[in-house]
Design a protein around this motif. Structure first.
Motif, PDB file in Angstrom:
ATOM      1  N   VAL A   1       0.841  -1.192   0.000  1.00  0.00           N
ATOM      2  CA  VAL A   1       0.000   0.000   0.000  1.00  0.00           C
ATOM      3  C   VAL A   1       0.878   1.245   0.000  1.00  0.00           C
ATOM      4  CG1 VAL A   1      -1.784   1.296   1.221  1.00  0.00           C
ATOM      5  CG2 VAL A   1      -1.822  -1.206   1.232  1.00  0.00           C
ATOM      6  N   VAL A   2       0.646   2.101  -0.994  1.00  0.00           N
ATOM      7  CA  VAL A   2       1.388   3.358  -1.078  1.00  0.00           C
ATOM      8  C   VAL A   2       0.395   4.489  -0.878  1.00  0.00           C
ATOM      9  CG1 VAL A   2       2.853   4.837  -2.503  1.00  0.00           C
ATOM     10  CG2 VAL A   2       2.940   2.351  -2.776  1.00  0.00           C
ATOM     11  N   ARG A   3       0.773   5.410  -0.024  1.00  0.00           N
ATOM     12  CA  ARG A   3      -0.083   6.585   0.174  1.00  0.00           C
ATOM     13  C   ARG A   3       0.705   7.838  -0.122  1.00  0.00           C
ATOM     14  NH1 ARG A   3      -3.443   5.474   5.702  1.00  0.00           N
ATOM     15  NH2 ARG A   3      -4.820   3.926   4.813  1.00  0.00           N
ATOM     16  N   LEU A   4       0.125   8.696  -0.944  1.00  0.00           N
ATOM     17  CA  LEU A   4       0.748   9.981  -1.245  1.00  0.00           C
ATOM     18  C   LEU A   4      -0.176  11.063  -0.718  1.00  0.00           C
ATOM     19  CD1 LEU A   4       1.835   9.318  -4.931  1.00  0.00           C
ATOM     20  CD2 LEU A   4       3.194   9.054  -2.849  1.00  0.00           C
ATOM     21  N   ASN A   5       0.373  11.877   0.139  1.00  0.00           N
ATOM     22  CA  ASN A   5      -0.440  12.897   0.787  1.00  0.00           C
ATOM     23  C   ASN A   5       0.173  14.268   0.495  1.00  0.00           C
ATOM     24  OD1 ASN A   5      -1.807  13.027   4.181  1.00  0.00           O
ATOM     25  ND2 ASN A   5      -2.392  14.058   2.314  1.00  0.00           N
ATOM     26  N   ASP A   6      -0.643  15.155  -0.088  1.00  0.00           N
ATOM     27  CA  ASP A   6      -0.140  16.506  -0.321  1.00  0.00           C
ATOM     28  C   ASP A   6      -0.981  17.491   0.473  1.00  0.00           C
ATOM     29  OD1 ASP A   6      -2.450  17.482  -1.802  1.00  0.00           O
ATOM     30  OD2 ASP A   6      -1.773  16.189  -3.445  1.00  0.00           O
ATOM     31  N   SER A   7      -0.584  18.744   0.463  1.00  0.00           N
ATOM     32  CA  SER A   7      -1.395  19.752   1.158  1.00  0.00           C
ATOM     33  C   SER A   7      -1.883  20.786   0.155  1.00  0.00           C
ATOM     34  CB  SER A   7      -0.592  20.390   2.291  1.00  0.00           C
ATOM     35  OG  SER A   7       0.664  20.822   1.807  1.00  0.00           O
ATOM     36  N   ALA A   8      -2.071  20.332  -1.088  1.00  0.00           N
ATOM     37  CA  ALA A   8      -2.542  21.225  -2.153  1.00  0.00           C
ATOM     38  C   ALA A   8      -4.057  21.374  -2.062  1.00  0.00           C
ATOM     39  CB  ALA A   8      -2.156  20.636  -3.509  1.00  0.00           C
ATOM     40  N   PRO A   9      -4.619  22.367  -2.771  1.00  0.00           N
ATOM     41  CA  PRO A   9      -6.088  22.487  -2.812  1.00  0.00           C
ATOM     42  C   PRO A   9      -6.694  21.190  -3.356  1.00  0.00           C
ATOM     43  CG  PRO A   9      -5.036  24.371  -3.850  1.00  0.00           C
ATOM     44  CD  PRO A   9      -3.953  23.386  -3.564  1.00  0.00           C
ATOM     45  N   PRO A  10      -7.901  20.871  -2.943  1.00  0.00           N
ATOM     46  CA  PRO A  10      -8.507  19.600  -3.365  1.00  0.00           C
ATOM     47  C   PRO A  10      -8.570  19.484  -4.887  1.00  0.00           C
ATOM     48  CG  PRO A  10      -9.841  20.684  -1.692  1.00  0.00           C
ATOM     49  CD  PRO A  10      -8.765  21.642  -2.067  1.00  0.00           C
TER      50      PRO A  10
END
Lengths: 108, 562
Positions: B500-509
């Motif tokens: 399982v790979v998760r990529l999390n950003d803090s950009a606008p949805p």
């Protein structure tokens, strides 16, 4: 990534090596499109490409389209396994002209 | 004409002296009741004032006893003390005043058939004349005040009757007020005690652990004190003991039994080997000293973090669930609840063994499963699973809070305590933040490649996953952040046989609906990235970001056993 160009008669051989990702594909694209502008026949040697992503593939596609318009040659030579995997994923392995070696491509 | 001086304003006419005294007496009595912390004492003082005012030789104050239905003498003044004297219903002049709710004037006791000689016989007092008035406010009669013998060998008269009627009514009002104030103070004291018990109970719950700790719990009590609890105890050898329990009944009794069970767990978990032995020992302690009819349902477990091995024992508690993606296994089996009969545990308590292997073990109390959804239906185990699955992107503490919030929004009164414990390994092969720039892609590929290999994936799969992560990161850099500054958090872990790979950003949805891979029939540059991702990964989903900011892309692929 490393990129070298070599004149073989009227044909230019572009040798790409290493990893072609978003960081480097603009350089590849500019080089290929300059050659297309000059209406050169181009062989791209991919034998030493360890990695190529969709942006690298996009550069090759753009050059391929320009060559078709110009009626010049654009051949991918000695495609490495990682590059071939990505071409296959994009189902472009049947679209590009492919050759096993530079000499075979030049003879073809 | 206007010069004529105004006549002096007429003075307030003086009240007749007797009436002014009576008003003062009423005021004094009312104030005494209002300030009093001791109603009995105020009754005595009030009665004495009345007796003096009325010039009675003796006086008694009777109050209705709610339990027996008798009138009981609660205050007394005069030569004989009859405090505590009980008058069964219908007996004598006092009862006549109460039943008719009217004052009774007996000028000569010898002529009144209701007068009983019994008290005089017992006390040696000679009653010649009696005045008795009910202590009533509207229709509510609290008791009566009885006066005996007017001083100077006189008889009580009709004026005395009217005055005592007014004084008795005032005394009744003052008593009602004082009783209400006392009840309020009692409620306040009870509320404070409850708050204290709540604090003590909170203190018994384990402290919250760091996010990567494998066991987390949540407890939300229904009213003040709770009959539920959970605990997590780190053992000296590195293993972790945990439990969840539900005490039968509610309120203070349940809270006390809970406190006892929790202490037993905490103490015995460090000494006994295995949850079966632990539950057996707790059962024998509870059964020995337990309160009748109360019992405890409990699951105890021990996790060996190094191996992910869990040993569980269940005494009458809700069946634990083992979640793996959207599949569920129920960990059946177990014993009856604790504290019923030690004979039930004579042969010990069976244990189950589980290999976590990236799965999530879920323990909960029936406050969750029996909670009703908006449709009025009970949530059930399936409902809990569905909520856990919906919030699976959240770390365990936030996931449990989301489940509980979904069942009962914060601040809503709960029908029952809700408690849940999650056990899952939080070991990521990679969990790192990278700047969202093309120059990072090479580092990201290296890191992901190493992590994927470390999780036992073959070279081909590693190459594919690296491509998918790289393409997804490109999309984040180019589209989500639009070339602006930002970070990408990359997390790679193995969960239930999946990578399982998760990529999390803090950009606008990002509008996920617009992210469609293009048809491959047209040969043109661009738009291939998402197609690559979908080609090489089994599952690609956009989840709600844990902190509610940015986008969370989760990609997973089955790890082929080699």
């Amino acid at each position: 990534m490393k990129m070298e160009t070599q004149e073989r008669g009227t044909t230019v051989v572009v040798t790409l090596a290493g990893e072609i990702d978003l960081q480097h594909s603009p350089t590849v694209r500019r080089q290929l499109m300059d050659l297309m502008f000059e209406q050169r026949d181009v062989l791209v040697d991919l034998s030493r490409v360890a990695y190529i992503d969709s942006s690298g593939i996009a550069s090759l596609v753009e050059a391929y389209q320009a060559a078709r318009k110009n009626a010049t040659r654009f051949v991918l030579v000695a495609v490495s396994a990682p590059a071939m995997r990505v071409l296959q994923l994009a189902r472009l392995d049947k679209v590009f002209a492919l050759a096993d070696t530079v000499d075979a491509a030049l003879a073809g | 004409m206007n010069d004529a001086p105004l006549p002096p304003s007429s003075p307030v006419p003086d009240l007749p002296q007797g009436l002014a005294d009576d008003l003062e007496l009423i005021a004094e009595m009312t104030a005494d009741f209002a300030l009093s912390r001791d109603i009995e004492e105020s009754l005595r003082v009030g009665l004495k004032l009345i007796a003096e005012r009325m010039e009675a030789e003796a006086a008694s104050l009777f109050l209705m006893d709610g339990d027996s239905g008798e009138l009981v003498c609660r205050a007394c003044c005069g030569p004989a003390d009859v405090t505590g004297l009980r008058l069964p219903k219908g007996d004598g002049i006092v009862w006549r005043a109460v039943l008719r709710n009217r004052p009774q004037l007996v000028r000569d006791t010898a002529l009144d058939p209701d007068f009983t000689q019994k008290v005089d016989d017992a006390t040696g007092f000679t009653t010649r004349t009696v005045l008795c008035a009910p202590m009533s406010v509207r229709d509510e009669c609290l008791g009566a005040i009885e006066l005996f013998n007017k001083r100077g060998n006189l008889a009580f008269d009709d004026d005395d009757r009217r005055i005592l009627q007014a004084l008795a009514a005032s005394a009744a009002l003052a008593l009602i007020n004082a009783r209400q104030a006392a009840a309020m103070a009692e409620r306040e004291a009870f509320r404070r005690e409850l708050a204290l018990a709540f604090d003590i109970q909170r203190a018994m719950l384990p402290p919250s652990r760091p996010a990567d700790f494998p066991i987390h719990g949540i407890n939300r009590p229904a009213r003040g004190v709770s009959g539920d609890f959970f605990d997590v105890v780190e053992l000296p050898d590195g293993r972790i003991a945990f439990t969840i329990a539900d005490v039968s009944g509610k309120g203070m009794n349940a809270a006390l039994l809970m406190a006892k069970t929790a202490s037993l767990f905490r103490c015995l978990s460090k000494r006994l080997d295995g949850p079966g032995a632990l539950l057996t020992a707790i059962d024998s302690e509870l059964a020995e000293t337990g309160s009748a009819g109360m019992f405890v349902t409990m699951v105890a477990g021990i996790l060996e973090p190094a191996t992910g091995r869990v040993v569980l024992a269940n005494a009458g508690h809700e069946t634990p669930l083992l979640l793996c993606g959207d599949t569920v296994r129920r960990i059946e089996g177990g014993m009856p609840p604790l504290g019923i009969d030690p004979a039930l545990f004579a042969d010990g308590c069976p244990e189950s063994e589980i290999e976590l292997g990236g799965q999530t073990l879920v323990l909960f109390t029936d406050g969750l499963t029996e909670a009703r959804g908006e449709d009025g239906e009970m949530l059930g185990g399936e409902g809990v699973e569905e909520l856990l699955l919906r919030h699976r992107a959240l770390p365990p503490p936030a996931r449990m809070a989301a489940v509980v919030d979904a069942i009962a929004p914060k601040g809503a009164a709960l029908r029952d305590d809700m408690t849940m414990v999650l056990v899952e390994e939080r070991k990521a092969a990679l969990d790192r933040q990278f700047p969202a720039r093309p120059e990072s892609l090479c580092d990201i590929r290296r890191a992901v490649s190493a992590a994927v290999s470390a999780l036992g994936c073959g070279q081909d799969m590693a190459g594919d996953v690296v491509l998918a992560v790289d393409e997804a990161c490109q999309n984040i850099i180019r589209h989500a952040y639009g070339g602006g500054d930002g970070d990408i958090r990359v997390r790679v872990e193995r969960a239930c046989g999946d990578l399982v790979v998760r990529l999390n950003d803090s950009a606008p949805p990002v509008d996920c609906a617009r992210l469609l891979p293009r048809p491959l029939d047209e040969v043109r540059p661009g738009g291939l990235g998402l197609h690559f991702i979908r080609s090489v990964m089994d599952r690609v989903e956009f989840l709600t970001s844990p902190d509610g900011v940015g986008n969370l892309l989760q990609m997973s692929r089955r790890i082929d056993p080699r």
